[in-house]
Design an enzyme around this catalytic site. Structure first.
Site, short mmCIF file in Angstrom:
data_model
loop_
_atom_site.label_atom_id
_atom_site.label_comp_id
_atom_site.label_asym_id
_atom_site.label_seq_id
_atom_site.Cartn_x
_atom_site.Cartn_y
_atom_site.Cartn_z
N ASP A 261 0.85 -1.18 0.00
CA ASP A 261 0.00 0.00 0.00
C ASP A 261 0.90 1.24 0.00
O ASP A 261 1.91 1.29 0.72
CB ASP A 261 -0.91 0.00 1.23
CG ASP A 261 -1.92 1.12 1.21
OD1 ASP A 261 -3.02 0.88 0.72
OD2 ASP A 261 -1.59 2.23 1.67
N ASP A 278 -1.75 9.59 -10.15
CA ASP A 278 -1.60 8.53 -11.16
C ASP A 278 -0.13 8.30 -11.51
O ASP A 278 0.30 7.16 -11.72
CB ASP A 278 -2.39 8.90 -12.42
CG ASP A 278 -3.89 8.77 -12.23
OD1 ASP A 278 -4.32 8.18 -11.22
OD2 ASP A 278 -4.64 9.28 -13.09
N GLU A 303 -4.61 2.24 -4.47
CA GLU A 303 -3.18 2.35 -4.22
C GLU A 303 -2.59 1.05 -3.71
O GLU A 303 -1.47 1.04 -3.20
CB GLU A 303 -2.90 3.48 -3.22
CG GLU A 303 -3.36 3.23 -1.81
CD GLU A 303 -4.79 3.70 -1.56
OE1 GLU A 303 -5.10 4.01 -0.39
OE2 GLU A 303 -5.58 3.77 -2.52
#
Length: 407
Positions: A261, A278, A303
């Site tokens: 993560d 992004d 994510e």
């Protein structure tokens, strides 16, 4: 294997396999099967065009139409009143032009104005070539000397058309560097085999073999690209959740699942915007794609990313996860200011205090990992344990790897 070398091998795999298949097909061909081979390109083009239509790829539909058009032109070879030189000259120019244009044009579908214009662009030149060849007049001597004499390596193709074919091949390689998909590799294969087919225009069987193989390569590339769209994440290019589940259903009884993560990603998005967010995800994807130890990487969603180590224990996988975590923290990320130019200027520019400088930030990730054991009956339980270990890594301060059961 370095990513650049892997991409090069991926790009060349289909052309190499197709050329080998065509050569083997050529050795096994019986000249008496002329009528059968003449029908084969039509069948391949029909199948490929139908599948491309089903996949909503209008440009690929027109590539198959163009290949059928080249085959139709050269099928008139030796028939009255068509001039063979005109047919070969027209086909030699027509095929690379169509490939180059259809590869670079944006997808617009078929049943709309741009799509119908594209149909006319592909079909009309073939009809003009056929009509000109039907005049039955030989190619003028001065035109032969310009377009035909001095064939490169005696390939029986116009020099100028060969130069254009090389240019078309170069454009496909350039496109692959910008957007590496199987379609560019398939189009390059079809371009090369199609030009060989044009050169062999007076040999009906060999011509049909090379056109059929070209169509088959396009069909393979189309299916590979459809698989890529279905199983790969569009933003990062990594395999997606569907590919992850496909692996986990067949991975066996010894494996490690790691959940990754991006730390403080929501805060990063709120501060710099979703476009920069992004870019961060793409950077993370590039870093984890270099994982060692046989790890297979995926974008899980948002994510979150996943790495699976088949046939590995947790103890064996942890050093490789630590390396990924350290590599991410050591990779600087520059947030471009809004007024920063896209290209670096050749000469230094005087600093403008009114313009905000670029900001360099550190991106870190947290990782939780778990292995298959008697405590977990299936991969979903292992993934849940890895997710819980990820939560502990967040609580412990982030930018670290936590194993299942670690305190």
């Amino acid at each position: 294997m370095p990513p650049t070398l892997r991409r090069l091998l991926d790009f060349l795999a289909l052309p190499g396999a197709a050329v080998l298949a065509a050569l083997l097909f050529q050795q096994a061909a019986d000249p008496e099967w002329g009528n059968l081979f003449a029908a084969l390109p039509w069948l391949v083009c029909l199948a490929g065009g139908s599948i491309a239509w089903r996949f909503r790829s209008g440009n690929m539909v027109m590539v198959f139409v163009a290949l059928a058009g080249v085959h139709a032109l050269l099928e008139q070879w030796g028939r009255s009143p068509y001039t063979a030189d005109t047919l070969r000259l027209g086909a030699a120019w027509y095929w690379p032009i169509m490939i180059a244009c259809l590869a670079t044009l944006p997808e617009r579908g078929l049943f709309n104005r741009p799509g119908l214009e594209r149909v006319a662009f592909v079909v009309y030149p073939a009809l003009i070539i056929l009509a000109h060849a039907a005049n039955g007049q030989p190619t003028p001597g001065w035109l032969r000397s310009v377009l035909f004499d001095g064939m490169i390596l005696h390939l029986r193709l116009p020099d100028a058309a060969l130069v254009f074919a090389v240019g078309a091949a170069g454009s496909l390689i350039w496109l692959y560097r910008r957007r590496p998909t199987p379609l560019e590799s398939g189009l390059l294969t079809a371009l090369l085999l199609g030009m060989v087919g044009v050169a062999l225009g007076d040999n009906r069987v060999l011509r049909a073999i090379y056109f059929s193989t070209a169509g088959g390569a396009l069909l393979v590339a189309l299916i590979q690209n459809s698989y890529r769209v279905a199983f790969h994440d569009e933003l990062t290019g990594l395999p997606g959740r569907r590919a992850l589940k496909s692996l986990l259903n067949t991975v066996g009884e010894r494996y490690v699942i790691a959940m990754l993560d991006v730390d403080h990603f929501k805060k990063f998005n709120d501060t710099y915007g979703h476009d920069v967010g992004d870019q961060v995800l793409c950077r993370v994807g590039r870093v984890i794609s270099n994982v060692t130890g046989g790890g297979q990487y995926f974008r899980y969603g948002g994510e979150e990313f996943t790495i699976v180590f088949p046939n590995r224990s947790l103890r064996e996988a942890l050093p490789h996860l630590d390396a990924v975590c350290a590599a991410m923290a050591a990779t600087p990320f520059t947030v471009r200011s809004k007024d920063r130019p896209d290209n670096k200027p050749e000469a230094p520019q005087n600093s403008d205090p009114t313009k905000a400088p670029a900001t360099q930030v550190t991106i870190t990730i947290s990782i939780g990992a778990a292995e298959k054991s008697p405590r977990y009956e299936d991969w979903e339980a292992v993934m849940k344990a890895a997710d819980q270990a990820l939560y502990k890594a967040k609580q412990a301060g982030r930018n670290r790897v936590m194993a299942d059961g670690q305190k």
